[in-house]
Design an enzyme around this catalytic site. Structure first.
Site, PDB file in Angstrom:
ATOM      1  N   LEU A  71      -0.365  34.054  55.681  1.00 20.66           N
ATOM      2  CA  LEU A  71       0.960  34.310  55.668  1.00 20.66           C
ATOM      3  C   LEU A  71       1.298  35.777  56.311  1.00 20.66           C
ATOM      4  O   LEU A  71       0.112  36.629  55.916  1.00 20.66           O
ATOM      5  CB  LEU A  71       1.693  34.076  54.550  1.00 20.66           C
ATOM      6  CG  LEU A  71       2.479  32.820  53.952  1.00 20.66           C
ATOM      7  CD1 LEU A  71       0.987  32.023  53.721  1.00 20.66           C
ATOM      8  CD2 LEU A  71       3.090  33.037  52.752  1.00 20.66           C
ATOM      9  N   CYS A  72       2.184  36.485  56.837  1.00 20.36           N
ATOM     10  CA  CYS A  72       2.346  37.713  57.147  1.00 20.36           C
ATOM     11  C   CYS A  72       1.414  38.298  58.171  1.00 20.36           C
ATOM     12  O   CYS A  72       0.970  37.818  59.290  1.00 20.36           O
ATOM     13  CB  CYS A  72       2.585  38.399  55.975  1.00 20.36           C
ATOM     14  SG  CYS A  72       3.344  39.988  56.104  1.00 20.36           S
ATOM     15  N   ILE A  73       0.615  39.283  57.481  1.00 19.83           N
ATOM     16  CA  ILE A  73      -0.580  40.075  58.377  1.00 19.83           C
ATOM     17  C   ILE A  73      -1.951  39.365  58.124  1.00 19.83           C
ATOM     18  O   ILE A  73      -2.997  39.307  58.895  1.00 19.83           O
ATOM     19  CB  ILE A  73      -0.628  41.409  57.784  1.00 19.83           C
ATOM     20  CG1 ILE A  73      -1.502  42.366  58.715  1.00 19.83           C
ATOM     21  CG2 ILE A  73      -1.035  41.619  56.457  1.00 19.83           C
ATOM     22  CD1 ILE A  73      -0.992  42.479  60.232  1.00 19.83           C
TER      23      ILE A  73
END
Length: 215
Positions: free
Chosen positions: A134-136
């Site tokens: 998820l995300c970065i």
């Protein structure tokens, strides 16, 4: 009952795991009838950030100890992770993923990855089991695997770094996922976009649902 390993990077968006992403990932796993076990590397954080002011604080904290706050104490050192014991592994985001699990926040595409993190990724791929990010945190997978298809949303600088590491990036919006069938990797942008907490829940649920389907 399927069991998913969740790798945390501390406690708090600016120097550890993003708490909404981590908690909503755990909730999605439970609501889909699976179990989870939290892990974190037993190392010092890159630094400690005051989440009220955004300023760095003159102290040291341990990633595993801080991540234990999210896991309510039920957490293990990542060095103990064995892919054979799990059906999948997930990496929530937060700056800790780019500071403590790897050094992407400081070094970009020239980053290094924590040895226990790299071992967990490679062992999971070798076992042909799914990985969610998820995300970065997809930048970790790009650094370790190279030619993997991922998303971090729409951030031009980050997607260019992913491509320099050999990865393939797909632009996405809220809750959308990108699946790499070769590596069984599923990613979603979460707070890499200007998101609300319900949009984070959508992304976490979609990633967890897909990796359980692939498991």
């Amino acid at each position: 009952m399927k069991k998913i390993a969740v790798v945390l990077a501390g406690n708090g968006v600016y120097d550890g795991s993003e708490i909404h992403e981590a908690t909503l990932t755990l909730l999605a796993i439970a609501r889909k009838g699976a179990q989870y076990q939290c892990f974190a590397p037993n190392v010092d954080q890159a630094h400690v950030v005051n989440h009220l002011t955004g300023e760095e604080m003159p102290e040291k904290r341990n990633v595993l100890v801080e991540a234990a706050r999210i896991a309510r104490g039920d957490i293990k050192p990542l060095s103990e992770y064995k892919a054979k014991d799990f059906d999948a592994i997930v990496f929530p985001g937060g700056f800790g993923a780019a500071k403590n699990l790897c050094t992407f926040a400081f070094d970009g595409e020239n980053c290094t990855v924590n040895p226990d993190v790299e071992k967990a990724v490679r062992e999971t791929v070798t076992a042909e089991k799914p990985i969610g990010a998820l995300c970065i945190s997809p930048v970790i997978l790009a650094k370790v695997l190279g030619d993997v298809k991922v998303t971090i949303g729409q951030d031009e600088g980050t997607l260019q770094s992913i491509e320099k590491m050999g990865g393939v990036h797909e632009i996405t919006s809220h809750g959308q996922i990108v699946t790499d069938k070769k590596y069984k990797v599923v990613t979603t942008p979460c707070y890499m976009l200007e998101a609300s907490i319900d949009q984070i829940a959508d992304g976490a649920e979609n990633v967890v649902g897909k990796i359980l389907e692939m498991a």
